[in-house]
Design a protein around this motif. Structure first.
Motif, PDB file in Angstrom:
ATOM      1  N   VAL A 189       4.550   5.063   3.519  1.00 23.28           N
ATOM      2  CA  VAL A 189       3.769   6.233   3.766  1.00 23.28           C
ATOM      3  C   VAL A 189       5.015   7.352   3.519  1.00 23.28           C
ATOM      4  CG1 VAL A 189       2.722   7.727   5.394  1.00 23.28           C
ATOM      5  CG2 VAL A 189       2.557   5.412   5.859  1.00 23.28           C
ATOM      6  N   PHE A 236      -7.446   7.781   7.957  1.00 20.25           N
ATOM      7  CA  PHE A 236      -6.598   6.730   7.344  1.00 20.25           C
ATOM      8  C   PHE A 236      -6.040   5.895   8.534  1.00 20.25           C
ATOM      9  CE2 PHE A 236      -2.326   4.904   6.517  1.00 20.25           C
ATOM     10  CZ  PHE A 236      -2.853   4.116   5.191  1.00 20.25           C
ATOM     11  N   HIS A 292       0.938  -1.363   0.081  1.00 18.74           N
ATOM     12  CA  HIS A 292       0.023   0.130   0.145  1.00 18.74           C
ATOM     13  C   HIS A 292       1.055   1.565  -0.012  1.00 18.74           C
ATOM     14  CE1 HIS A 292      -3.753  -2.144   0.795  1.00 18.74           C
ATOM     15  NE2 HIS A 292      -3.074  -3.014   1.471  1.00 18.74           N
ATOM     16  N   VAL A 352       0.873   5.376   0.324  1.00 21.16           N
ATOM     17  CA  VAL A 352      -0.016   6.506   1.093  1.00 21.16           C
ATOM     18  C   VAL A 352       0.625   7.599   0.895  1.00 21.16           C
ATOM     19  CG1 VAL A 352      -0.937   7.250   3.168  1.00 21.16           C
ATOM     20  CG2 VAL A 352      -0.658   4.799   2.844  1.00 21.16           C
ATOM     21  N   HIS A 370      -3.146   5.073  -1.887  1.00 22.52           N
ATOM     22  CA  HIS A 370      -4.069   5.940  -0.928  1.00 22.52           C
ATOM     23  C   HIS A 370      -3.762   7.337  -0.832  1.00 22.52           C
ATOM     24  CE1 HIS A 370      -5.330   2.010   1.263  1.00 22.52           C
ATOM     25  NE2 HIS A 370      -4.239   1.479   0.554  1.00 22.52           N
TER      26      HIS A 370
END
Length: 156
Positions: A102, A69, A6, A8, A33
């Motif tokens: 992230v 989130f 993922h 972000v 995301h």
């Protein structure tokens, strides 16, 4: 195929960077995301131009805020926060399945509050000392995704 990772983006500012990140996510099998506020509209022509004809396949998940989130983070996977301040190198980490990568905004990186809260989770991308402080956001995401891909999908 399962999601590799993922990615972000916390409050991204530049649409073409986000478009490029979307392309990298598709190339490596990652889910994008986006955490508001965004510095552009998702209908931006610059965003779509950077994503080329791939953008329609990106299907980013958009979150209204970091707290919104963060509530989903435990379900998504183990988080790694990218910052030039990170003590651990990207290449020192053995990424678990489906990591959450992230990244902060282009102008200032991750908010200080996140850097403090997740100080032990900060990761840096090593580079030669010199005048360059950091990589472009879309380049940093591509480097990180390539390393996760190498670790998880490239036969040893």
């Amino acid at each position: 195929m399962a999601v590799l990772a993922h990615v972000v983006l916390v409050s991204p500012e530049i649409p073409w960077n986000t478009g490029n990140v979307g392309r990298s996510c598709l190339a490596f099998g990652a889910q994008l995301h986006l955490v508001r506020p965004l510095g552009f509209s998702l209908s931006s022509s610059a965003l779509k131009r950077a994503g080329l004809d791939y953008w329609e396949h990106v299907q980013p998940r958009v979150w209204d805020s970091w707290p919104a989130f963060a509530g989903a983070l435990p379900v998504l996977g183990e988080a790694f926060f990218f910052s030039a301040e990170g003590e651990r190198s990207l290449f020192e980490i053995a990424f678990p399945p489906h990591p959450v990568l992230v990244f902060g905004r282009e102008s200032v990186g991750l908010p200080e509050s996140l850097r403090r809260q997740f100080a032990e989770r900060l990761v840096r991308i090593p580079q030669e000392p010199g005048v360059v402080r950091s990589l472009n956001l879309s380049s940093a995401v591509a480097v990180a995704l390539a390393e996760v891909y190498r670790q998880q999908r490239v036969p040893k």
